[in-house]
Design an enzyme around this catalytic site. Structure first.
Site, mmCIF file in Angstrom:
data_model
loop_
_atom_site.group_PDB
_atom_site.id
_atom_site.type_symbol
_atom_site.label_atom_id
_atom_site.label_comp_id
_atom_site.label_asym_id
_atom_site.label_seq_id
_atom_site.Cartn_x
_atom_site.Cartn_y
_atom_site.Cartn_z
ATOM 1 N N ASP A 158 30.464 -32.360 -14.172
ATOM 2 C CA ASP A 158 30.768 -33.018 -15.449
ATOM 3 C C ASP A 158 30.441 -32.093 -16.619
ATOM 4 O OD1 ASP A 158 31.510 -35.504 -14.226
ATOM 5 O OD2 ASP A 158 29.393 -35.954 -13.958
ATOM 6 N N GLU A 217 36.201 -30.691 -2.749
ATOM 7 C CA GLU A 217 37.359 -31.435 -3.261
ATOM 8 C C GLU A 217 38.641 -30.638 -3.083
ATOM 9 O OE1 GLU A 217 34.730 -33.740 -6.717
ATOM 10 O OE2 GLU A 217 35.949 -31.991 -7.212
ATOM 11 N N ASN A 242 35.697 -29.002 -7.192
ATOM 12 C CA ASN A 242 34.723 -28.144 -6.533
ATOM 13 C C ASN A 242 35.274 -27.772 -5.159
ATOM 14 O OD1 ASN A 242 34.174 -30.321 -4.770
ATOM 15 N ND2 ASN A 242 32.472 -31.039 -6.038
#
Length: 339
Positions: A285, A217, A214
Protein backbone atom coordinates in the site's frame (compact mmCIF):
# COMPACT_ATOMS: atom_id res chain seq x y z
CA UNK A 1 23.06 -0.81 -3.50
CA UNK A 2 24.55 -1.42 -6.96
CA UNK A 3 27.13 1.30 -7.77
CA UNK A 4 25.72 2.01 -11.23
CA UNK A 5 22.26 2.51 -9.83
CA UNK A 6 23.56 4.79 -7.08
CA UNK A 7 25.06 7.01 -9.79
CA UNK A 8 21.63 7.19 -11.44
CA UNK A 9 20.03 8.01 -8.11
CA UNK A 10 22.50 10.81 -7.42
CA UNK A 11 21.87 12.27 -10.86
CA UNK A 12 18.13 12.58 -10.24
CA UNK A 13 18.20 13.33 -6.48
CA UNK A 14 17.22 16.97 -6.84
CA UNK A 15 14.34 16.00 -9.13
CA UNK A 16 13.11 13.37 -6.64
CA UNK A 17 13.25 15.88 -3.78
CA UNK A 18 11.17 18.28 -5.88
CA UNK A 19 8.58 15.59 -6.64
CA UNK A 20 8.24 14.73 -2.93
CA UNK A 21 7.63 18.44 -2.21
CA UNK A 22 4.78 18.31 -4.76
CA UNK A 23 2.90 15.56 -2.90
CA UNK A 24 0.89 18.07 -0.88
CA UNK A 25 -0.63 19.56 -4.05
CA UNK A 26 -2.11 16.31 -5.33
CA UNK A 27 -5.71 15.10 -5.19
CA UNK A 28 -6.34 11.35 -5.22
CA UNK A 29 -9.46 9.22 -5.10
CA UNK A 30 -9.04 5.73 -3.64
CA UNK A 31 -11.58 2.98 -4.27
CA UNK A 32 -10.90 0.07 -1.98
CA UNK A 33 -11.84 -2.67 0.43
CA UNK A 34 -11.71 -0.65 3.63
CA UNK A 35 -10.41 -2.78 6.49
CA UNK A 36 -9.84 -2.25 10.20
CA UNK A 37 -6.64 -3.80 11.52
CA UNK A 38 -6.76 -4.56 15.25
CA UNK A 39 -3.73 -5.50 17.33
CA UNK A 40 -4.62 -7.00 20.70
CA UNK A 41 -1.68 -7.68 23.03
CA UNK A 42 -1.40 -9.35 26.42
CA UNK A 43 0.90 -11.16 28.79
CA UNK A 44 0.69 -14.93 29.03
CA UNK A 45 -0.43 -15.91 32.52
CA UNK A 46 -0.90 -19.66 32.29
CA UNK A 47 -2.44 -22.54 30.35
CA UNK A 48 -6.20 -22.70 30.65
CA UNK A 49 -7.78 -25.53 32.64
CA UNK A 50 -10.69 -25.59 30.18
CA UNK A 51 -8.57 -26.36 27.10
CA UNK A 52 -4.88 -26.51 26.06
CA UNK A 53 -4.76 -22.79 25.23
CA UNK A 54 -2.94 -19.74 26.57
CA UNK A 55 -4.65 -17.28 28.89
CA UNK A 56 -3.59 -13.69 28.18
CA UNK A 57 -3.98 -10.76 30.52
CA UNK A 58 -5.02 -7.96 28.16
CA UNK A 59 -2.61 -5.02 27.99
CA UNK A 60 -3.52 -3.00 24.91
CA UNK A 61 -5.65 -2.83 21.79
CA UNK A 62 -4.55 -0.75 18.82
CA UNK A 63 -6.73 -0.03 15.78
CA UNK A 64 -5.34 1.24 12.47
CA UNK A 65 -6.63 1.47 8.89
CA UNK A 66 -5.85 -1.68 6.90
CA UNK A 67 -6.44 -3.07 3.42
CA UNK A 68 -7.70 -0.38 1.08
CA UNK A 69 -7.99 1.98 4.05
CA UNK A 70 -4.23 1.65 4.55
CA UNK A 71 -3.69 2.90 0.99
CA UNK A 72 -5.96 5.84 1.81
CA UNK A 73 -4.12 6.50 5.05
CA UNK A 74 -0.69 6.29 3.40
CA UNK A 75 -1.67 8.88 0.82
CA UNK A 76 -2.99 11.23 3.49
CA UNK A 77 0.13 10.87 5.65
CA UNK A 78 2.28 11.67 2.60
CA UNK A 79 0.38 14.96 2.28
CA UNK A 80 -2.18 14.31 -0.45
CA UNK A 81 -5.80 15.45 -0.45
CA UNK A 82 -7.63 12.12 -0.42
CA UNK A 83 -11.18 11.06 -1.18
CA UNK A 84 -12.02 7.57 0.10
CA UNK A 85 -14.58 5.34 -1.63
CA UNK A 86 -15.77 2.09 -0.09
CA UNK A 87 -18.10 0.34 2.31
CA UNK A 88 -18.26 -0.06 6.07
CA UNK A 89 -20.64 -2.11 8.16
CA UNK A 90 -23.07 -0.53 10.58
CA UNK A 91 -21.06 -1.78 13.53
CA UNK A 92 -18.55 -0.65 16.11
CA UNK A 93 -15.62 -1.48 13.84
CA UNK A 94 -17.10 0.60 11.03
CA UNK A 95 -17.56 3.59 13.30
CA UNK A 96 -13.99 3.24 14.59
CA UNK A 97 -12.49 3.07 11.10
CA UNK A 98 -14.61 5.97 9.86
CA UNK A 99 -13.40 8.11 12.77
CA UNK A 100 -9.75 7.21 12.04
CA UNK A 101 -10.17 8.40 8.46
CA UNK A 102 -11.95 11.62 9.43
CA UNK A 103 -9.34 12.51 12.05
CA UNK A 104 -6.65 12.07 9.37
CA UNK A 105 -8.39 14.72 7.25
CA UNK A 106 -9.68 12.27 4.63
CA UNK A 107 -12.84 13.06 2.66
CA UNK A 108 -15.29 10.23 3.45
CA UNK A 109 -18.31 11.36 1.42
CA UNK A 110 -17.76 8.32 -0.80
CA UNK A 111 -17.81 5.88 2.13
CA UNK A 112 -21.21 4.21 2.44
CA UNK A 113 -22.56 2.03 5.24
CA UNK A 114 -23.79 -1.44 4.31
CA UNK A 115 -26.42 -2.75 6.76
CA UNK A 116 -26.06 -6.33 5.49
CA UNK A 117 -22.28 -6.83 5.65
CA UNK A 118 -19.83 -6.32 8.52
CA UNK A 119 -16.81 -4.06 8.37
CA UNK A 120 -13.87 -6.15 7.22
CA UNK A 121 -11.80 -6.55 10.39
CA UNK A 122 -8.56 -8.44 10.99
CA UNK A 123 -7.77 -8.92 14.67
CA UNK A 124 -4.23 -10.05 15.47
CA UNK A 125 -3.84 -11.45 18.98
CA UNK A 126 -0.29 -11.43 20.31
CA UNK A 127 1.24 -12.51 23.61
CA UNK A 128 4.47 -12.41 25.54
CA UNK A 129 5.91 -13.65 28.79
CA UNK A 130 7.80 -11.46 31.20
CA UNK A 131 11.13 -12.08 29.52
CA UNK A 132 10.24 -12.67 25.87
CA UNK A 133 9.33 -10.63 22.82
CA UNK A 134 5.72 -10.27 21.75
CA UNK A 135 4.62 -12.83 19.15
CA UNK A 136 1.43 -13.17 17.15
CA UNK A 137 -0.63 -16.18 18.26
CA UNK A 138 -3.68 -16.07 16.02
CA UNK A 139 -5.54 -13.79 13.63
CA UNK A 140 -9.34 -13.55 13.56
CA UNK A 141 -10.93 -12.27 10.32
CA UNK A 142 -14.43 -10.83 10.16
CA UNK A 143 -15.97 -10.33 6.71
CA UNK A 144 -18.80 -11.38 4.38
CA UNK A 145 -18.48 -13.55 1.29
CA UNK A 146 -21.53 -11.89 -0.30
CA UNK A 147 -21.30 -8.99 -2.72
CA UNK A 148 -22.91 -5.64 -1.85
CA UNK A 149 -26.46 -5.07 -3.02
CA UNK A 150 -26.79 -3.77 -6.58
CA UNK A 151 -28.06 -0.41 -5.31
CA UNK A 152 -24.89 0.10 -3.26
CA UNK A 153 -22.70 -0.86 -6.21
CA UNK A 154 -24.45 1.78 -8.32
CA UNK A 155 -24.12 4.39 -5.57
CA UNK A 156 -20.39 3.79 -5.38
CA UNK A 157 -20.04 3.99 -9.18
CA UNK A 158 -22.12 7.17 -9.37
CA UNK A 159 -20.00 8.86 -6.72
CA UNK A 160 -16.78 7.93 -8.54
CA UNK A 161 -18.10 9.33 -11.84
CA UNK A 162 -19.06 12.56 -10.04
CA UNK A 163 -15.51 13.01 -8.73
CA UNK A 164 -13.45 11.92 -11.75
CA UNK A 165 -12.73 15.43 -12.98
CA UNK A 166 -11.73 16.73 -9.54
CA UNK A 167 -8.76 14.40 -8.87
CA UNK A 168 -5.31 13.85 -10.34
CA UNK A 169 -5.37 10.06 -10.04
CA UNK A 170 -7.57 7.12 -9.05
CA UNK A 171 -6.26 4.15 -7.06
CA UNK A 172 -8.04 0.79 -6.98
CA UNK A 173 -7.05 -1.14 -3.85
CA UNK A 174 -8.68 -4.53 -4.36
CA UNK A 175 -8.29 -7.07 -1.57
CA UNK A 176 -11.12 -9.24 -2.90
CA UNK A 177 -13.65 -8.23 -0.25
CA UNK A 178 -16.43 -7.16 -2.58
CA UNK A 179 -16.26 -3.39 -3.08
CA UNK A 180 -14.67 -3.48 -6.53
CA UNK A 181 -17.45 -5.01 -8.59
CA UNK A 182 -17.52 -4.42 -12.35
CA UNK A 183 -19.70 -1.25 -12.24
CA UNK A 184 -17.32 0.26 -9.69
CA UNK A 185 -14.24 -0.82 -11.68
CA UNK A 186 -15.67 0.69 -14.89
CA UNK A 187 -16.20 3.99 -13.10
CA UNK A 188 -12.65 4.02 -11.74
CA UNK A 189 -11.20 3.25 -15.18
CA UNK A 190 -12.89 6.36 -16.58
CA UNK A 191 -9.97 8.38 -15.19
CA UNK A 192 -6.92 8.61 -17.49
CA UNK A 193 -4.51 7.87 -14.61
CA UNK A 194 -5.69 4.73 -12.80
CA UNK A 195 -3.33 2.76 -10.58
CA UNK A 196 -4.40 -0.80 -9.75
CA UNK A 197 -3.26 -2.82 -6.74
CA UNK A 198 -5.32 -6.00 -6.93
CA UNK A 199 -4.66 -9.39 -5.36
CA UNK A 200 -6.71 -11.25 -7.98
CA UNK A 201 -8.66 -10.78 -11.20
CA UNK A 202 -6.24 -8.33 -12.82
CA UNK A 203 -7.93 -8.86 -16.20
CA UNK A 204 -11.03 -7.04 -14.92
CA UNK A 205 -9.06 -3.77 -15.02
CA UNK A 206 -8.43 -3.57 -18.75
CA UNK A 207 -6.26 -0.66 -19.92
CA UNK A 208 -5.51 0.77 -16.48
CA UNK A 209 -2.40 2.93 -16.37
CA UNK A 210 -0.21 0.72 -14.17
CA UNK A 211 -0.53 -2.45 -12.09
CA UNK A 212 1.59 -3.11 -9.00
CA UNK A 213 1.41 -6.85 -8.17
CA UNK A 214 3.85 -8.42 -5.75
CA UNK A 215 5.57 -11.64 -6.78
CA UNK A 216 2.90 -14.11 -5.50
CA UNK A 217 0.12 -12.01 -7.09
CA UNK A 218 1.99 -11.91 -10.40
CA UNK A 219 2.50 -15.68 -10.28
CA UNK A 220 -1.20 -16.20 -9.61
CA UNK A 221 -2.14 -13.99 -12.54
CA UNK A 222 0.18 -15.63 -15.10
CA UNK A 223 -0.23 -19.17 -13.79
CA UNK A 224 3.40 -20.15 -13.36
CA UNK A 225 6.28 -19.69 -10.93
CA UNK A 226 8.61 -16.73 -11.38
CA UNK A 227 11.98 -18.00 -10.20
CA UNK A 228 14.61 -16.62 -12.59
CA UNK A 229 15.31 -13.81 -15.05
CA UNK A 230 13.66 -15.67 -17.94
CA UNK A 231 10.34 -16.32 -16.19
CA UNK A 232 10.36 -12.78 -14.77
CA UNK A 233 10.73 -11.29 -18.25
CA UNK A 234 8.00 -13.55 -19.60
CA UNK A 235 5.69 -12.67 -16.70
CA UNK A 236 6.08 -8.97 -17.43
CA UNK A 237 5.09 -9.53 -21.08
CA UNK A 238 2.18 -11.77 -20.13
CA UNK A 239 0.84 -9.32 -17.54
CA UNK A 240 0.96 -6.46 -20.04
CA UNK A 241 -0.92 -8.62 -22.55
CA UNK A 242 -3.44 -9.74 -19.93
CA UNK A 243 -4.23 -6.24 -18.65
CA UNK A 244 -3.48 -4.06 -21.70
CA UNK A 245 -1.87 -1.64 -19.25
CA UNK A 246 0.82 0.84 -20.24
CA UNK A 247 3.09 -0.37 -17.40
CA UNK A 248 3.40 -3.19 -14.88
CA UNK A 249 5.52 -2.92 -11.74
CA UNK A 250 6.29 -6.24 -10.05
CA UNK A 251 7.47 -5.75 -6.48
CA UNK A 252 9.90 -8.50 -5.47
CA UNK A 253 10.74 -7.91 -1.80
CA UNK A 254 14.48 -7.99 -1.10
CA UNK A 255 15.12 -8.35 -4.85
CA UNK A 256 13.65 -4.91 -5.50
CA UNK A 257 11.20 -4.06 -8.29
CA UNK A 258 10.90 -4.63 -12.02
CA UNK A 259 9.15 -2.09 -14.25
CA UNK A 260 7.80 -3.33 -17.59
CA UNK A 261 6.73 -1.06 -20.47
CA UNK A 262 4.58 -1.91 -23.45
CA UNK A 263 7.44 -1.15 -25.83
CA UNK A 264 9.47 -3.97 -24.27
CA UNK A 265 11.77 -1.88 -22.08
CA UNK A 266 12.38 -3.43 -18.64
CA UNK A 267 14.00 -1.61 -15.72
CA UNK A 268 15.15 -3.34 -12.54
CA UNK A 269 15.34 -1.31 -9.33
CA UNK A 270 17.29 -2.75 -6.39
CA UNK A 271 15.80 -2.79 -2.89
CA UNK A 272 16.87 0.23 -0.87
CA UNK A 273 16.71 -1.64 2.44
CA UNK A 274 17.57 -5.33 2.69
CA UNK A 275 18.97 -5.58 6.20
CA UNK A 276 16.47 -3.79 8.46
CA UNK A 277 13.26 -5.53 7.40
CA UNK A 278 11.08 -6.25 10.43
CA UNK A 279 7.56 -6.39 8.97
CA UNK A 280 6.32 -6.13 5.37
CA UNK A 281 2.65 -5.76 6.41
CA UNK A 282 1.08 -2.99 4.31
CA UNK A 283 4.29 -2.21 2.41
CA UNK A 284 2.50 -2.73 -0.91
CA UNK A 285 0.00 0.00 0.00
CA UNK A 286 2.91 2.33 0.76
CA UNK A 287 4.48 1.59 -2.64
CA UNK A 288 1.20 2.39 -4.38
CA UNK A 289 0.71 5.61 -2.42
CA UNK A 290 4.14 7.07 -3.14
CA UNK A 291 4.11 5.87 -6.77
CA UNK A 292 0.68 7.44 -7.31
CA UNK A 293 1.73 10.78 -5.83
CA UNK A 294 4.84 10.72 -7.98
CA UNK A 295 2.82 10.20 -11.16
CA UNK A 296 0.28 12.83 -10.11
CA UNK A 297 3.17 15.26 -9.54
CA UNK A 298 4.58 14.76 -13.03
CA UNK A 299 7.12 12.00 -12.41
CA UNK A 300 8.10 9.51 -15.06
CA UNK A 301 7.12 5.92 -14.32
CA UNK A 302 10.73 5.15 -13.39
CA UNK A 303 10.88 8.10 -11.00
CA UNK A 304 7.53 7.13 -9.49
CA UNK A 305 8.74 3.56 -8.96
CA UNK A 306 11.85 4.91 -7.21
CA UNK A 307 9.64 6.92 -4.88
CA UNK A 308 7.49 3.86 -4.15
CA UNK A 309 10.60 1.82 -3.41
CA UNK A 310 11.95 4.55 -1.13
CA UNK A 311 8.72 4.80 0.88
CA UNK A 312 8.48 1.03 1.31
CA UNK A 313 12.08 0.86 2.57
CA UNK A 314 10.99 3.03 5.50
CA UNK A 315 7.80 1.26 6.63
CA UNK A 316 9.31 -2.25 6.59
CA UNK A 317 11.57 -1.12 9.43
CA UNK A 318 8.54 -0.93 11.72
CA UNK A 319 6.17 -3.57 13.09
CA UNK A 320 2.52 -3.69 12.06
CA UNK A 321 0.58 -1.62 9.53
CA UNK A 322 2.42 1.71 9.35
CA UNK A 323 2.86 4.77 7.16
CA UNK A 324 5.58 7.27 6.33
CA UNK A 325 5.74 10.99 5.54
CA UNK A 326 7.23 13.20 2.86
CA UNK A 327 9.83 14.48 5.33
CA UNK A 328 10.87 10.93 6.25
CA UNK A 329 11.20 10.10 2.56
CA UNK A 330 13.48 13.08 1.95
CA UNK A 331 15.58 12.13 4.96
CA UNK A 332 15.84 8.52 3.78
CA UNK A 333 16.81 9.62 0.27
CA UNK A 334 19.55 11.86 1.65
CA UNK A 335 20.86 8.97 3.78
CA UNK A 336 21.00 6.72 0.69
CA UNK A 337 23.01 9.30 -1.21
CA UNK A 338 25.51 9.57 1.64
CA UNK A 339 26.12 5.83 2.02
Amino acid sequence: MVDAFKVQLQACAERLMFLIDCFSRTRVLVVGDLTLDEFLTGQVERISREAPVLILRHESTKQVPGGGANAVYNLAKLGAHVKAVGLLGKDEQGRSLHELLVVAGIDTQGVFFDPHRPTVTKTRISGHSRQSVTQQIVRVDRKSEQLPDTDLQQQLAAYIYSQIDSVDAVVCSDYGDGVLTQPVINAALAHPRTIVDSQTQLAQYQKATIFTPNLPEAELAVGYQIDDATTLAQAGKDLLALTQATHVLITRGEQGMSLFRRDGVVTHIPAFNRTEVFDVTGAGDTVVAALTLGLASGASFWEAAILGNLAASIVVRQFGTTTTTALEMKTALQALLEE
